[in-house]
Scaffold this active site. Structure first.
Site, PDB file in Angstrom:
ATOM      1  CE  LYS B  70       0.538 -39.853 -17.011  1.00 25.16           C
ATOM      2  NZ  LYS B  70       0.986 -39.647 -15.687  1.00 25.16           N
ATOM      3  NE  ARG B 115       1.810 -39.784 -11.965  1.00 23.93           N
ATOM      4  CZ  ARG B 115       3.285 -40.185 -12.616  1.00 23.93           C
ATOM      5  NH1 ARG B 115       4.350 -39.941 -11.723  1.00 23.93           N
ATOM      6  NH2 ARG B 115       3.010 -40.859 -13.450  1.00 23.93           N
ATOM      7  CD  GLN B 143       6.893 -32.195  -9.627  1.00 23.82           C
ATOM      8  OE1 GLN B 143       6.750 -32.167  -8.701  1.00 23.82           O
ATOM      9  NE2 GLN B 143       6.271 -31.937 -10.730  1.00 23.82           N
ATOM     10  N   GLY B 227      14.037 -35.963 -10.823  1.00 26.75           N
ATOM     11  CA  GLY B 227      14.502 -35.766 -11.821  1.00 26.75           C
ATOM     12  C   GLY B 227      14.885 -37.291 -12.777  1.00 26.75           C
ATOM     13  CB  THR B 228      17.320 -40.443 -11.820  1.00 27.22           C
ATOM     14  OG1 THR B 228      18.188 -39.132 -12.101  1.00 27.22           O
ATOM     15  CG2 THR B 228      18.110 -41.954 -13.185  1.00 27.22           C
ATOM     16  CG  ASP B 229      11.730 -39.726 -15.181  1.00 28.23           C
ATOM     17  OD1 ASP B 229      12.619 -39.624 -15.870  1.00 28.23           O
ATOM     18  OD2 ASP B 229      10.304 -39.304 -15.469  1.00 28.23           O
ATOM     19  CE  LYS B 233      15.048 -37.804 -17.841  1.00 30.18           C
ATOM     20  NZ  LYS B 233      13.506 -37.047 -17.845  1.00 30.18           N
TER      21      LYS B 233
END
Lengths: 330, 330
Positions: B70, B115, B143, B227-229, B233
């Site tokens: 992706k 997802r 989201q 939120g934290t990816d 963050k």
């Protein structure tokens, strides 16, 4: 927003090897000129016993404002019989870097062969003796043919000396090259015999240990080292690097996984022995060959940015010639 | 060999959120069950002042024999006005892992939202109290809506408390959610007021520092930390992890760049304080919630394998329903 789709057959018709030599030069100049963002590639090795692998190479070129992603697979040995497809395939996505819109999806099966073939020719222009006439090929597979196809466009080849492990492959190579180019191919009885003839020595094997000894290579030879593009591969006795002019496609890649890794690892050379990148020579910031006696080595590991500039040219040619099919993903 | 092409509009029609919850469960189970090869993703950040980025996420799932890639872009703020396209887009390639043939190219713009939305619902099934009725949303963007859409399929939501930095965004969220689901949305005057109401607390901000304090969270709350990816963050005061049951989508990713990184870095917890992966709970190798008092935290960083199983389902649904266009790249 429409995306151009190009099949393998269309890609094959849309670009000439002469154009690929130009796009690969553009790639090397952009890379060594700091115009490229090119993360390490990622790959998946399918578990045994099936084997096979697929790699994903991504690059962004500031000068053409294109982001490319090439997926290329290989080693799926039962594909032709079990699935009716080649054992390796490729797909390329091109994004307009100003918006990241997907502007093209093309088959990428031909791309690696073409741009790797052109890399040798670009190095010959910059590093071979002007009076070079004889080429030696160690390895006589598809990529050896690509090298001859490209190099024949940048110099007059008078004869080719060839060696490979397989007698059938040698004979087939001789018939193909003599048929396509009318250049006589002399099949050597030994690697040494072939190497001793070379003005230009091209290695395109899957070798995993030294195939070419240092003492066989005469002064003034230009070496195009194609085969070693990952850890575990090797084609040359590392000693050959000791007094040679070492030129890479990417210093960081060649230090890490090119033929250059071996003499570094054996402490035969230090990092300061690397002359520079081919792009630096093309940009004029480093000299190319400086006399007829030096041995020059071009270590080619292959870069995403070569796919980028070559695929972009294919895309532009398709637009100009109204080739391809548009599809609206958005 | 033909490749199926699917547009964004077709992708949107081809899968329901209920199916995505199923494909994300499948992804978590496959991942924690050792059925997945998923290299670190690679990305390109376009140079300033333009900004914008594009990431490439690759995954192989042994159980469905699909390799997915992706590409997703974001942050191209002038796209709608300057180029007539959204500021973020996506494209997905699916390969049959038995041959590496390219079987599908689909628009991937909707995939990440779907997802990621489903991930929260899967965690609610495994970790929220059975009598949970009130949801608090910190962050009221796209989201947050996806989370509600998915969670409303796995539990009875009686009311939603919402807070965001922007009053317009809050009002708009309230109108949308009340219109679509008929669930009352209470807009909070402060984060604390909203958090204190929560049976389930969902954070979907771009926060870069603690937004939620530990003392506000009541016993029995289930936290969905979306939120934290990536590094830099943060949404929670790290103290909140001290006595909580910490569940991740991927231990290695969450330790490295999820919300879990912060309490580890602050030495508030050690690695042994991580209960496990959501996939382990789904597989039954680790317990989920064990009483009504514990605070559970699901740290979601997002995985390529969620794209893989979800895109595969879209592809299968397209074939079953004769949706899409075939193109022969080979």
């Amino acid at each position: 927003m429409k995306t151009l789709l190009l099949s393998k057959e269309q890609v094959g018709r849309l670009i000439s090897m002469k154009e690929v030599i130009g796009t690969v030069e553009e790639a090397y100049r952009a890379f060594s000129g700091g115009q490229v963002i090119q993360p390490d590639y990622i790959g998946i090795h399918l578990p045994e016993p099936r084997g096979g692998e697929i790699d994903f190479k991504v690059g962004y070129c500031k000068s053409n404002e294109i982001i490319s992603m090439k997926a290329s697979s290989g080693g799926f040995l039962d594909n032709p019989t079990a699935h009716g497809v080649p054992n390796g395939m490729g797909s390329v996505l091109l994004f307009d870097a100003r918006s990241c819109a997907l502007i093209c999806v093309m088959d990428g099966s031909l791309l690696t062969g073409l741009r790797t073939g052109a890399s040798g020719a670009v190095s010959v222009k910059a590093l071979a003796r002007k009076n070079a006439r004889k080429i030696t090929c160690i390895g006589t597979g598809k990529q050896a043919r690509m090298q001859i196809r490209a190099i024949s466009l940048v110099m007059q080849i008078e004869e080719i000396h060839a060696w490979s492990r397989s007698p059938e492959s040698r004979e087939c190579f001789k018939a193909d090259i003599e048929g396509e180019f009318g250049i006589p191919v002399i099949l050597a009885d030994s690697k040494q015999q072939a190497v001793e003839q070379a003005d230009i020595l091209i290695t395109t094997t899957r070798g995993k240990g030294p195939l070419v000894e240092a003492s066989w290579v005469k002064p003034g030879t230009h070496i195009v080292a194609i085969g070693t593009d990952m850890k575990g591969k090797q084609e040359f006795e590392p000693e050959i690097f000791r007094n040679a002019k070492i030129v890479t496609d990417s210093n960081s890649q060649c230090i890490d996984k090119g033929e250059t890794w071996h003499p570094l690892n054996a402490k035969i050379i230090g990092l300061d022995a690397i002359h520079g990148e081919l792009g630096e020579i093309l940009l004029g910031t480093k000299p190319g060959r400086e006399n007829d006696e030096e041995i020059t080595i071009f270590d080619s590991t292959g870069m995403a940015i070569q796919d980028n500039t070559t695929a972009e040219k294919i895309y532009r040619n398709a637009l100009e010639n109204n080739v391809g099919t548009f599809f609206a993903f958005l």
